[in-house]
Design an enzyme around this catalytic site. Structure first.
Site, PDB file in Angstrom:
ATOM      1  N   ASN A   9       0.871  -1.179   0.000  1.00 25.52           N
ATOM      2  CA  ASN A   9       0.000   0.000   0.000  1.00 25.52           C
ATOM      3  C   ASN A   9       0.907   1.227   0.000  1.00 25.52           C
ATOM      4  O   ASN A   9       1.535   1.540   1.005  1.00 25.52           O
ATOM      5  CB  ASN A   9      -0.881  -0.034   1.265  1.00 25.52           C
ATOM      6  CG  ASN A   9      -1.675   1.246   1.441  1.00 25.52           C
ATOM      7  OD1 ASN A   9      -1.793   2.051   0.524  1.00 25.52           O
ATOM      8  ND2 ASN A   9      -2.209   1.431   2.644  1.00 25.52           N
ATOM      9  N   TRP A  10       0.979   1.891  -1.152  1.00 20.58           N
ATOM     10  CA  TRP A  10       1.913   3.018  -1.287  1.00 20.58           C
ATOM     11  C   TRP A  10       1.385   4.298  -0.653  1.00 20.58           C
ATOM     12  O   TRP A  10       2.097   5.298  -0.573  1.00 20.58           O
ATOM     13  CB  TRP A  10       2.231   3.258  -2.775  1.00 20.58           C
ATOM     14  CG  TRP A  10       2.975   2.135  -3.437  1.00 20.58           C
ATOM     15  CD1 TRP A  10       3.399   0.958  -2.855  1.00 20.58           C
ATOM     16  CD2 TRP A  10       3.389   2.065  -4.804  1.00 20.58           C
ATOM     17  NE1 TRP A  10       4.040   0.167  -3.779  1.00 20.58           N
ATOM     18  CE2 TRP A  10       4.050   0.824  -4.991  1.00 20.58           C
ATOM     19  CE3 TRP A  10       3.262   2.920  -5.894  1.00 20.58           C
ATOM     20  CZ2 TRP A  10       4.579   0.428  -6.214  1.00 20.58           C
ATOM     21  CZ3 TRP A  10       3.792   2.526  -7.118  1.00 20.58           C
ATOM     22  CH2 TRP A  10       4.450   1.298  -7.274  1.00 20.58           C
ATOM     23  N   LYS A  11       0.133   4.297  -0.261  1.00 14.63           N
ATOM     24  CA  LYS A  11      -0.487   5.481   0.362  1.00 14.63           C
ATOM     25  C   LYS A  11      -0.270   6.725  -0.520  1.00 14.63           C
ATOM     26  O   LYS A  11      -0.271   6.607  -1.739  1.00 14.63           O
ATOM     27  CB  LYS A  11       0.041   5.684   1.784  1.00 14.63           C
ATOM     28  CG  LYS A  11      -0.017   4.401   2.614  1.00 14.63           C
ATOM     29  CD  LYS A  11       0.220   4.636   4.074  1.00 14.63           C
ATOM     30  CE  LYS A  11       0.315   3.298   4.796  1.00 14.63           C
ATOM     31  NZ  LYS A  11       0.276   3.403   6.227  1.00 14.63           N
ATOM     32  N   HIS A  95      -9.328   0.883   5.411  1.00 14.17           N
ATOM     33  CA  HIS A  95      -7.992   1.068   6.002  1.00 14.17           C
ATOM     34  C   HIS A  95      -8.117   1.994   7.214  1.00 14.17           C
ATOM     35  O   HIS A  95      -8.920   2.936   7.204  1.00 14.17           O
ATOM     36  CB  HIS A  95      -7.037   1.670   4.969  1.00 14.17           C
ATOM     37  CG  HIS A  95      -5.617   1.653   5.436  1.00 14.17           C
ATOM     38  ND1 HIS A  95      -5.132   2.595   6.313  1.00 14.17           N
ATOM     39  CD2 HIS A  95      -4.607   0.788   5.197  1.00 14.17           C
ATOM     40  CE1 HIS A  95      -3.857   2.314   6.578  1.00 14.17           C
ATOM     41  NE2 HIS A  95      -3.516   1.227   5.913  1.00 14.17           N
ATOM     42  N   GLU A  97      -6.474   4.382   8.237  1.00 11.81           N
ATOM     43  CA  GLU A  97      -6.308   5.818   7.946  1.00 11.81           C
ATOM     44  C   GLU A  97      -7.589   6.403   7.353  1.00 11.81           C
ATOM     45  O   GLU A  97      -7.892   7.583   7.550  1.00 11.81           O
ATOM     46  CB  GLU A  97      -5.091   6.024   7.020  1.00 11.81           C
ATOM     47  CG  GLU A  97      -3.797   5.827   7.803  1.00 11.81           C
ATOM     48  CD  GLU A  97      -2.619   5.324   6.995  1.00 11.81           C
ATOM     49  OE1 GLU A  97      -2.641   5.409   5.761  1.00 11.81           O
ATOM     50  OE2 GLU A  97      -1.662   4.820   7.622  1.00 11.81           O
ATOM     51  N   GLU A 167      -5.017  -5.446  10.775  1.00 14.62           N
ATOM     52  CA  GLU A 167      -3.977  -4.441  10.973  1.00 14.62           C
ATOM     53  C   GLU A 167      -4.212  -3.716  12.292  1.00 14.62           C
ATOM     54  O   GLU A 167      -5.021  -2.770  12.354  1.00 14.62           O
ATOM     55  CB  GLU A 167      -4.011  -3.413   9.840  1.00 14.62           C
ATOM     56  CG  GLU A 167      -3.824  -3.999   8.460  1.00 14.62           C
ATOM     57  CD  GLU A 167      -3.329  -2.940   7.483  1.00 14.62           C
ATOM     58  OE1 GLU A 167      -2.180  -3.072   7.035  1.00 14.62           O
ATOM     59  OE2 GLU A 167      -4.059  -1.993   7.203  1.00 14.62           O
ATOM     60  N   GLY A 173       2.726   1.890  10.764  1.00  9.72           N
ATOM     61  CA  GLY A 173       3.641   3.029  10.621  1.00  9.72           C
ATOM     62  C   GLY A 173       4.372   3.401  11.891  1.00  9.72           C
ATOM     63  O   GLY A 173       5.013   4.445  11.956  1.00  9.72           O
ATOM     64  N   SER A 212       3.762  -2.461  10.129  1.00  6.65           N
ATOM     65  CA  SER A 212       5.224  -2.381  10.217  1.00  6.65           C
ATOM     66  C   SER A 212       5.925  -3.684   9.838  1.00  6.65           C
ATOM     67  O   SER A 212       6.978  -4.004  10.407  1.00  6.65           O
ATOM     68  CB  SER A 212       5.656  -1.918  11.610  1.00  6.65           C
ATOM     69  OG  SER A 212       5.168  -0.608  11.862  1.00  6.65           O
ATOM     70  N   GLY A 233       2.946  -1.200   4.288  1.00  2.00           N
ATOM     71  CA  GLY A 233       2.973   0.221   3.970  1.00  2.00           C
ATOM     72  C   GLY A 233       4.393   0.690   3.692  1.00  2.00           C
ATOM     73  O   GLY A 233       4.913   0.567   2.587  1.00  2.00           O
ATOM     74  N   GLY A 234       5.045   1.209   4.719  1.00  2.00           N
ATOM     75  CA  GLY A 234       6.369   1.825   4.563  1.00  2.00           C
ATOM     76  C   GLY A 234       7.371   0.967   3.813  1.00  2.00           C
ATOM     77  O   GLY A 234       8.068   1.445   2.900  1.00  2.00           O
TER      78      GLY A 234
HETATM   79  C1  PEP Z   1      -0.618  -0.123   6.107  1.00  2.00           C
HETATM   80  O1  PEP Z   1      -0.699   1.071   5.840  1.00  2.00           O
HETATM   81  O2  PEP Z   1      -1.514  -0.895   5.763  1.00  2.00           O
HETATM   82  C2  PEP Z   1       0.554  -0.578   6.840  1.00  2.00           C
HETATM   83  C3  PEP Z   1       0.561  -1.787   7.315  1.00  2.00           C
HETATM   84  O3  PEP Z   1       1.579   0.322   6.980  1.00  2.00           O
HETATM   85  P1  PEP Z   1       3.036   0.029   7.645  1.00  2.00           P
HETATM   86  O4  PEP Z   1       3.536  -1.249   7.018  1.00  2.00           O
HETATM   87  O5  PEP Z   1       3.865   1.203   7.278  1.00  2.00           O
HETATM   88  O6  PEP Z   1       2.814  -0.140   9.097  1.00  2.00           O
END
Ligand code: PEP
Length: 250
Positions: A9-11, A95, A97, A167, A173, A212, A233-234
């Site tokens: 997920n590049w956000k 999600h 966010e 999640e 994050g 993460s 994500g990251g």
């Molecule tokens: C996400 O945004 O779904 C996520 C898991 O982010 P991160 O891996 O950065 O925690």
């Protein structure tokens, strides 16, 4: 046998150059093993470019959100029907966010889930508890309510055409990953909750872990019986790190 799925997920990140570089770098690791499927979810603006660049790859395309409407006076929105034109397979719904920053309720998320399924795309239903809820021991009741909202609106069979991403909000994050044992406990309980309503759906649905995940934590998570991959994500923005997660699933 559930296939491992690793989804990035590049956000709100990327540029034309970055889309090209990342996709080019991920093609080889994504093609190494049939045991793991790979998908990326770029920002909507880059879906056309990503579709073209993914054409000769085994990487599927995903979107990060969808409107409940197909078309009309909904400024700024994007519909599942539009995603279909760009070869999108997966659409994230709910999600954390979106739930937190855009106030999306369980009912809104369920409506989005239905709209995605309506176009025969695969909703990736994101669920998870906040730190406060985790510390209060409410994880299971929170994720069950999030799941039940979708089941009430779409029926349990609909989850057989979807992916679930557990999640924990406190792990997204933050650099804090749930231990494989904590994550497995929740995944197993999610499967148990679904099994009470439909054993086949419970046995077949892929449940991804997100929060993460990194190259060095993925293998431990994927070794767990009910963890079927990761939503990342990251680490999905770094080709080497994401490739290491893909390889951990192979
Ligand atoms: C996400 O945004 O779904 C996520 C898991 O982010 P991160 O891996 O950065 O925690």
């Amino acid at each position: 046998m559930r296939q491992t799925l690793v989804m990035g997920n590049w956000k709100l990140n990327g540029s034309k150059a970055m889309v090209s570089e990342l996709i080019t770098a991920l093609k080889a690791p994504a093609a190494e093993s049939d045991k793991v499927a790979v998908a990326v979810c770029p920002p909507v603006l880059f879906l056309g470019q990503a579709e073209a660049e993914l054409a000769d790859s085994q990487i599927a395309l995903g979107a990060q959100d969808a409107d409940v409407n197909t078309s009309g006076a909904f400024t700024g929105e994007n519909s599942p029907a539009m995603y279909k034109e760009f070869g999108v397979k997966y659409v994230l719904v709910g999600h954390s966010e979106r739930r937190t920053l855009h106030g999306e309720s369980d009912a809104v998320v369920a409506a989005k889930f239905a709209a995605v399924l309506e176009q025969n795309l695969v909703p990736v239903l994101c669920i998870g508890e906040t730190l406060e809820q985790f510390e209060a021991g409410e994880t299971q009741s929170v994720v069950e309510a999030q799941l039940q909202a979708v089941i009430d609106q779409c029926g349990i069979e609909a989850l057989g055409r979807a992916v679930i991403a557990y999640e924990p909000v406190w792990a997204i994050g933050t650099g804090k990953t749930a231990t494989p044992e904590i994550a497995q406990g929740v995944h197993s309980a999610i499967r148990g909750f679904l099994a009470k309503q439909n054993a086949n759906v419970a046995a077949g649905v892929q449940i991804l872990y997100g929060g993460s995940v990194k190259g060095d934590s993925a293998a431990g998570l994927f070794a767990m019986a009910d963890i079927d991959g990761a939503l990342v994500g990251g680490a999905a923005l770094k080709a080497d790190e994401f490739a290491a997660i893909i390889r951990a699933g192979a």
